[in-house]
Design a protein around this motif. Structure first.
Motif, mmCIF file in Angstrom:
data_model
loop_
_atom_site.group_PDB
_atom_site.id
_atom_site.type_symbol
_atom_site.label_atom_id
_atom_site.label_comp_id
_atom_site.label_asym_id
_atom_site.label_seq_id
_atom_site.Cartn_x
_atom_site.Cartn_y
_atom_site.Cartn_z
ATOM 1 N N PRO A 72 1.333 -37.461 -67.956
ATOM 2 C CA PRO A 72 2.300 -38.603 -68.013
ATOM 3 C C PRO A 72 3.602 -38.157 -69.064
ATOM 4 O O PRO A 72 4.060 -38.785 -69.183
ATOM 5 C CB PRO A 72 1.735 -40.136 -68.316
ATOM 6 C CG PRO A 72 0.243 -39.871 -67.977
ATOM 7 C CD PRO A 72 -0.245 -38.392 -68.267
ATOM 8 N N TRP A 73 2.806 -37.336 -70.195
ATOM 9 C CA TRP A 73 4.270 -36.830 -70.655
ATOM 10 C C TRP A 73 5.053 -35.535 -70.409
ATOM 11 O O TRP A 73 6.337 -35.454 -70.740
ATOM 12 C CB TRP A 73 3.259 -36.325 -72.523
ATOM 13 C CG TRP A 73 2.655 -37.096 -72.976
ATOM 14 C CD1 TRP A 73 2.059 -38.166 -73.139
ATOM 15 C CD2 TRP A 73 2.905 -37.501 -75.102
ATOM 16 N NE1 TRP A 73 1.239 -38.844 -74.088
ATOM 17 C CE2 TRP A 73 2.604 -38.543 -75.262
ATOM 18 C CE3 TRP A 73 4.136 -36.514 -75.377
ATOM 19 C CZ2 TRP A 73 2.915 -38.953 -76.074
ATOM 20 C CZ3 TRP A 73 4.416 -37.653 -76.823
ATOM 21 C CH2 TRP A 73 3.935 -38.116 -76.935
ATOM 22 N N PHE A 74 5.134 -35.364 -69.042
ATOM 23 C CA PHE A 74 5.606 -34.306 -68.617
ATOM 24 C C PHE A 74 6.723 -35.031 -68.717
ATOM 25 O O PHE A 74 6.837 -35.563 -67.847
ATOM 26 C CB PHE A 74 4.909 -33.970 -67.565
ATOM 27 C CG PHE A 74 5.714 -33.360 -66.809
ATOM 28 C CD1 PHE A 74 5.609 -31.328 -66.662
ATOM 29 C CD2 PHE A 74 6.594 -33.283 -65.550
ATOM 30 C CE1 PHE A 74 6.698 -30.233 -66.202
ATOM 31 C CE2 PHE A 74 7.154 -32.545 -64.862
ATOM 32 C CZ PHE A 74 7.959 -30.776 -65.762
ATOM 33 N N ASN A 75 8.161 -33.914 -69.243
ATOM 34 C CA ASN A 75 9.212 -34.400 -68.552
ATOM 35 C C ASN A 75 10.515 -33.340 -68.595
ATOM 36 O O ASN A 75 11.515 -33.406 -68.791
ATOM 37 C CB ASN A 75 9.967 -35.780 -69.803
ATOM 38 C CG ASN A 75 9.574 -34.655 -71.338
ATOM 39 O OD1 ASN A 75 9.373 -33.383 -71.379
ATOM 40 N ND2 ASN A 75 10.570 -35.212 -72.134
ATOM 41 N N ILE A 76 9.879 -32.670 -68.085
ATOM 42 C CA ILE A 76 11.299 -31.215 -67.805
ATOM 43 C C ILE A 76 11.423 -31.400 -66.684
ATOM 44 O O ILE A 76 10.739 -31.435 -65.503
ATOM 45 C CB ILE A 76 10.400 -29.813 -68.088
ATOM 46 C CG1 ILE A 76 8.904 -29.640 -69.184
ATOM 47 C CG2 ILE A 76 10.612 -28.629 -68.156
ATOM 48 C CD1 ILE A 76 8.436 -28.101 -69.454
ATOM 49 N N SER A 77 12.611 -31.103 -66.663
ATOM 50 C CA SER A 77 13.315 -31.045 -65.479
ATOM 51 C C SER A 77 13.583 -29.788 -64.853
ATOM 52 O O SER A 77 13.484 -28.833 -65.423
ATOM 53 C CB SER A 77 14.912 -31.173 -65.239
ATOM 54 O OG SER A 77 15.391 -30.235 -65.874
ATOM 55 N N PRO A 78 13.620 -30.027 -63.366
ATOM 56 C CA PRO A 78 13.810 -28.412 -62.331
ATOM 57 C C PRO A 78 14.375 -27.881 -63.026
ATOM 58 O O PRO A 78 14.433 -26.312 -63.424
ATOM 59 C CB PRO A 78 14.313 -28.800 -61.446
ATOM 60 C CG PRO A 78 13.788 -30.508 -61.076
ATOM 61 C CD PRO A 78 13.733 -30.448 -62.261
ATOM 62 N N THR A 79 15.758 -27.398 -63.438
ATOM 63 C CA THR A 79 16.981 -26.743 -64.183
ATOM 64 C C THR A 79 16.502 -26.447 -65.264
ATOM 65 O O THR A 79 16.635 -25.221 -65.408
ATOM 66 C CB THR A 79 18.013 -27.671 -64.354
ATOM 67 O OG1 THR A 79 18.224 -28.758 -63.630
ATOM 68 C CG2 THR A 79 19.362 -27.282 -64.544
ATOM 69 N N VAL A 80 15.288 -27.147 -65.983
ATOM 70 C CA VAL A 80 15.056 -26.567 -67.309
ATOM 71 C C VAL A 80 14.357 -25.637 -67.388
ATOM 72 O O VAL A 80 13.828 -24.592 -67.485
ATOM 73 C CB VAL A 80 15.082 -27.905 -68.309
ATOM 74 C CG1 VAL A 80 14.353 -27.062 -69.566
ATOM 75 C CG2 VAL A 80 16.533 -28.276 -68.673
ATOM 76 N N LEU A 81 13.056 -26.083 -66.533
ATOM 77 C CA LEU A 81 11.779 -25.113 -66.014
ATOM 78 C C LEU A 81 12.532 -23.767 -65.382
ATOM 79 O O LEU A 81 11.852 -22.817 -65.870
ATOM 80 C CB LEU A 81 11.148 -25.914 -64.977
ATOM 81 C CG LEU A 81 10.219 -25.606 -65.011
ATOM 82 C CD1 LEU A 81 8.676 -26.014 -66.152
ATOM 83 C CD2 LEU A 81 9.103 -26.704 -63.905
ATOM 84 N N SER A 82 13.487 -23.888 -64.915
ATOM 85 C CA SER A 82 14.000 -22.773 -63.607
ATOM 86 C C SER A 82 15.079 -21.941 -65.262
ATOM 87 O O SER A 82 15.590 -20.631 -64.605
ATOM 88 C CB SER A 82 15.446 -22.655 -62.453
ATOM 89 O OG SER A 82 16.352 -23.259 -63.304
ATOM 90 N N THR A 145 11.656 -33.968 -76.741
ATOM 91 C CA THR A 145 11.364 -32.996 -76.970
ATOM 92 C C THR A 145 10.972 -32.518 -74.787
ATOM 93 O O THR A 145 10.544 -33.648 -74.740
ATOM 94 C CB THR A 145 10.329 -32.316 -77.420
ATOM 95 O OG1 THR A 145 10.939 -32.319 -78.873
ATOM 96 C CG2 THR A 145 9.349 -31.447 -77.616
ATOM 97 N N TYR A 146 10.830 -31.624 -74.886
ATOM 98 C CA TYR A 146 10.106 -31.419 -73.329
ATOM 99 C C TYR A 146 8.906 -30.851 -73.565
ATOM 100 O O TYR A 146 7.697 -29.627 -74.126
ATOM 101 C CB TYR A 146 11.202 -29.992 -72.750
ATOM 102 C CG TYR A 146 12.761 -30.401 -72.304
ATOM 103 C CD1 TYR A 146 12.624 -31.007 -71.733
ATOM 104 C CD2 TYR A 146 13.862 -29.219 -73.193
ATOM 105 C CE1 TYR A 146 13.824 -31.474 -70.778
ATOM 106 C CE2 TYR A 146 14.447 -29.632 -72.883
ATOM 107 C CZ TYR A 146 15.062 -30.697 -71.679
ATOM 108 O OH TYR A 146 16.414 -30.688 -71.043
ATOM 109 N N TYR A 147 8.313 -31.944 -72.683
ATOM 110 C CA TYR A 147 6.362 -31.772 -72.634
ATOM 111 C C TYR A 147 6.312 -31.663 -71.558
ATOM 112 O O TYR A 147 6.514 -31.492 -70.477
ATOM 113 C CB TYR A 147 6.082 -33.236 -73.437
ATOM 114 C CG TYR A 147 5.792 -33.147 -75.021
ATOM 115 C CD1 TYR A 147 5.165 -32.976 -75.209
ATOM 116 C CD2 TYR A 147 6.858 -34.116 -74.981
ATOM 117 C CE1 TYR A 147 5.279 -33.730 -76.984
ATOM 118 C CE2 TYR A 147 6.795 -34.322 -76.502
ATOM 119 C CZ TYR A 147 5.821 -34.309 -77.379
ATOM 120 O OH TYR A 147 6.135 -34.166 -78.709
ATOM 121 N N ILE A 148 4.715 -30.565 -71.522
ATOM 122 C CA ILE A 148 3.995 -30.240 -70.623
ATOM 123 C C ILE A 148 3.127 -30.754 -70.497
ATOM 124 O O ILE A 148 2.679 -31.617 -69.283
ATOM 125 C CB ILE A 148 3.338 -28.762 -70.398
ATOM 126 C CG1 ILE A 148 4.722 -27.645 -70.575
ATOM 127 C CG2 ILE A 148 2.834 -28.739 -68.785
ATOM 128 C CD1 ILE A 148 4.684 -26.511 -70.980
#
Ligand code: FA5
Ligand code: MG
Length: 509
Positions: A72-82, A145-148
């Motif tokens: 549930p900590w995951f918060n990375i958008s597809p844009t950032v991931l790409s 912060t972006y968490y996985i």
């Protein structure tokens, strides 16, 4: 335009009240590529018609070929991931890569070893604990912060690798260049992904001649070139309250010697960058047939640089280096004498030295006169073509010539925060109970991508009777690459409004 009232009611509110990042993101998955394409091509006429975000996080994500389990900590958008695969600092002729190489040239081997391919996925231990960040430090928040997952994140700075390299780098110095990730505001100098260079130099007190560390550092300092740049440095090398030396580990002589070596090294770097910027401007003028007399005021002004005292959990004393640029002081780097706790963790308590962290885009913006940080991500030939050949021949560096400026289009969005946010929610950046401005920024970036130049709070209102709080943000839609039509700007804005309501649970006014 969608009528604002009733919109929130018509949309399913987010159940958990948190922005959740919704998509199946496995690399190679057709759904992922479709979503990434949709989000990265916000101009497409069907952008507004694309389906609203689902509200489930993916079970796993793949980053640079490795798979990670989310929670549930995951918060990375597809844009950032790409963007994790772009690695602009390694792209031939890219201004970020050219800037990296110029800085590397000031920190030569064999003392300095270069590390340019370290993966961005790190543990919370590496990014925070190993550096002495306290457990309640705001930088650890999901809003920043972006968490996985709870223990794994996209590094927020290259300092995350310091302890590991103090352990393994045997040469006495290193430079790390890498992509770093921060949930942040939207404007011309901030982007959720940027590039940093970490530098460090250290001496082993058990190996220097006669065990005299200060003398060894001073000798190395004497071997560095000098410069004639004016530098304002009004403060003493350390100060007992404001900027203490590590008295239990370093003598005043040692701390002063390390600080002097650090400052000279970084001044030489800034001098190199600005000499090249000046040469580039002069060459461009010469090409246009202008004489030096036609120099603009900005070109002829002497460079102003200053040291200011700073604080980092992993250095003491600490400083920032600022450069006077277009009427204001711009911070370009942070640095200091490394805390002995880091060397001790690395199993080398006898090492003593300094470290710095610099923003490569910020330096590249000065060197190439690039006015907007979004440009670095452009694949437009009108941008990339201007640097071709300069990677191998720095005399070919020229100031960036902006393509025609496209018209801005401002649109406002006003909303009520949810009940719980009415009193405690925070507007300007410190985490509140369940509202954080960075969550809004993330939705805007996700929906409208690089078509947004900036987002600003323009009005704030607390209802006198109910205590509910209302905010109004102004979104400036302006593409760097072309003129947006009214229809597509409206469509994007409608989707921003809808997703703000859906993902953040705010009530649109
Ligand atoms: C740090 O990240 C520290 N790790 C730097 C450091 C390293 C200090 C080693 C001491 C020893 P800071 O958050 O200030 O500090 O970022 C360092 C530099 O990165 C800034 O000076 C700036 O040049 C750049 N930077 C920071 N945030 C952004 C951003 N959002 N966009 C572009 N550049 C940024
Ligand atoms: Mg800073």
């Amino acid at each position: 335009m969608i009528g604002p009232r009733g919109l929130a009611a018509a949309l399913r509110p987010c159940v958990c009240g948190r922005p959740s990042t919704p998509f199946i993101l496995q690399r190679g998955s057709p759904l992922r590529s479709l979503l990434v394409r949709t989000l990265r091509a916000p101009y497409s006429s069907d952008a507004a018609a694309s389906p609203p975000a689902a509200t489930r996080a993916p079970k796993t994500v793949e980053i640079n070929g490795k798979t990670y389990a989310t929670d549930p900590w995951f918060n990375i958008s597809p844009t950032v991931l790409s963007l994790t695969s772009r690695k602009l600092h390694l792209q031939k002729d890219h201004p970020v890569a050219i800037t990296r190489k110029i800085i590397e040239s000031v920190f030569p081997g064999p003392t300095y070893q270069y590390y340019n391919e370290i993966d961005p996925v790190v543990s919370t231990h590496e990014n925070f604990d190993s550096l002495g960040f306290p457990p309640d430090h705001p930088g650890r928040a999901r809003s920043d912060t972006y968490y996985i997952n709870k223990d794994t994140l996209l590094r927020t700075h290259t300092s995350a690798h310091e302890v590991e390299l103090f352990r393994t780098a045997q040469s006495g110095g290193f430079l790390i260049s890498a992509d770093v990730y921060r949930r942040d505001e939207v404007d011309r100098s901030h982007y959720p992904v940027f590039h940093q260079m970490e530098g460090a130099r250290f001496w082993d007190r058990n190996k220097v001649p006669n065990g005299d560390l200060a003398a060894a550092v001073r000798e190395d300092l004497a071997r560095l070139p000098t410069h004639n740049m004016q530098v304002e440095d009004p403060n003493p090398p350390f100060h007992p309250d404001r900027n203490p030396l590590q008295a239990e580990h370093h003598t005043a002589e040692e701390a002063s010697a390390v600080a002097a070596h650090l400052k000279r090294s970084l001044e030489l770097m800034v001098n190199e960058i600005f000499s090249r910027a000046k040469a580039a401007a002069a060459a461009a003028k010469a090409q246009q047939g202008q004489t030096p007399a036609a120099e603009s005021e900005a070109d002829s002004e002497p460079l102003r640089v200053r040291w200011v005292e700073a604080y980092f959990p992993f250095t003491s004393p600490s400083w920032e280096l600022e450069v006077f640029h277009e009427g204001a002081w711009l911070e370009v780097l942070g640095c200091g004498v490394s805390k002995q706790a880091l060397h001790a963790q690395a199993g080398a308590p006898s090492q003593v030295g300094w470290a710095f962290g610099i923003g490569l885009e910020r330096v590249a913006m000065l060197l190439f006169r690039i006015p907007d940080i979004r440009l670095f991500w452009s694949r437009d030939e009108r941008f990339l073509g201007q640097f071709r050949g300069a990677g191998d021949d720095w005399s070919r560096i020229r100031p960036f010539v902006p393509f025609s400026k496209h018209p801005p289009c401002w649109k406002d969005v006003s909303f009520w925060l949810r009940g719980a946010s009415a009193a405690g929610g925070n507007v300007k950046g410190v985490a509140g109970a369940d509202w954080h401005v960075n969550d809004l920024m993330e939705v805007v970036r996700d929906v409208a991508g690089d078509s947004v130049e900036d987002v600003r709070l323009v009005d704030e209102f607390t209802h006198p009777a109910t205590g509910r709080r209302s905010l109004c943000y102004r979104i400036n839609y302006r593409s760097l690459e072309r003129t947006l039509t009214n229809a597509e700007t409206n469509a994007m804005h409608e989707r921003v409004v809808r997703e703000l309501a859906e993902r953040l649970g705010v009530e649109i006014r």
